[in-house]
Design a protein around this motif. Structure first.
Motif, mmCIF file in Angstrom:
data_model
loop_
_atom_site.group_PDB
_atom_site.id
_atom_site.type_symbol
_atom_site.label_atom_id
_atom_site.label_comp_id
_atom_site.label_asym_id
_atom_site.label_seq_id
_atom_site.Cartn_x
_atom_site.Cartn_y
_atom_site.Cartn_z
ATOM 1 N N ILE A 1 0.836 -1.202 0.000
ATOM 2 C CA ILE A 1 0.000 0.000 0.000
ATOM 3 C C ILE A 1 0.867 1.248 0.000
ATOM 4 O O ILE A 1 0.623 2.188 -0.766
ATOM 5 C CB ILE A 1 -0.970 -0.006 1.202
ATOM 6 C CG1 ILE A 1 -1.997 -1.133 1.038
ATOM 7 C CG2 ILE A 1 -1.679 1.336 1.349
ATOM 8 C CD1 ILE A 1 -2.884 -1.350 2.238
ATOM 9 N N THR A 2 1.889 1.291 0.845
ATOM 10 C CA THR A 2 2.761 2.466 0.888
ATOM 11 C C THR A 2 3.543 2.622 -0.415
ATOM 12 O O THR A 2 3.763 3.743 -0.878
ATOM 13 C CB THR A 2 3.726 2.404 2.091
ATOM 14 O OG1 THR A 2 4.460 1.177 2.045
ATOM 15 C CG2 THR A 2 2.987 2.496 3.413
ATOM 16 N N THR A 3 3.945 1.508 -1.023
ATOM 17 C CA THR A 3 4.630 1.575 -2.313
ATOM 18 C C THR A 3 3.685 2.146 -3.377
ATOM 19 O O THR A 3 4.068 3.018 -4.161
ATOM 20 C CB THR A 3 5.114 0.177 -2.749
ATOM 21 O OG1 THR A 3 5.984 -0.340 -1.751
ATOM 22 C CG2 THR A 3 5.835 0.235 -4.083
ATOM 23 N N PHE A 4 2.449 1.674 -3.371
ATOM 24 C CA PHE A 4 1.459 2.159 -4.328
ATOM 25 C C PHE A 4 1.215 3.654 -4.145
ATOM 26 O O PHE A 4 1.208 4.417 -5.122
ATOM 27 C CB PHE A 4 0.140 1.383 -4.160
ATOM 28 C CG PHE A 4 -0.976 1.924 -4.996
ATOM 29 C CD1 PHE A 4 -1.007 1.695 -6.361
ATOM 30 C CD2 PHE A 4 -1.993 2.663 -4.420
ATOM 31 C CE1 PHE A 4 -2.036 2.199 -7.141
ATOM 32 C CE2 PHE A 4 -3.024 3.172 -5.181
ATOM 33 C CZ PHE A 4 -3.046 2.940 -6.548
ATOM 34 N N ILE A 5 1.042 4.092 -2.923
ATOM 35 C CA ILE A 5 0.794 5.518 -2.650
ATOM 36 C C ILE A 5 1.994 6.354 -3.075
ATOM 37 O O ILE A 5 1.843 7.428 -3.659
ATOM 38 C CB ILE A 5 0.441 5.733 -1.161
ATOM 39 C CG1 ILE A 5 -0.934 5.115 -0.868
ATOM 40 C CG2 ILE A 5 0.443 7.213 -0.799
ATOM 41 C CD1 ILE A 5 -1.332 5.113 0.578
#
Length: 76
Positions: A5-9
């Motif tokens: 999720i943090t990579t995507f954001i």
């Protein structure tokens, strides 16, 4: 899961920084000047929609009259 999720954001933020936005990035620009490109684009879209709606309406009336004329001709 949180790592994905943090990579995507992070990737989304990176791509959004690359985008060109339809308003003036100059912090001194205020009011209408700041959103001139956005307003101009909106006006162009509204004009295009109006012209298309007029074309569809005129075409509808012409085709309706043509079909009525043809049906009266063949109906007797």
């Amino acid at each position: 899961m949180f790592e994905k999720i943090t990579t995507f954001i992070g990737e989304v933020k990176s791509e959004l920084r690359k985008a060109t936005w339809p308003w003036d990035p100059d912090p001194k620009a205020r009011g209408f000047k700041k959103y001139k490109e956005l307003v101009d684009s909106t006006v162009v879209v509204l004009i295009a929609i109006t012209l298309l709606a007029g074309f569809v309406a005129v075409s509808d009336v012409l085709l309706m009259n043509a079909i009525q004329l043809i049906s009266k001709f063949f109906a007797g």
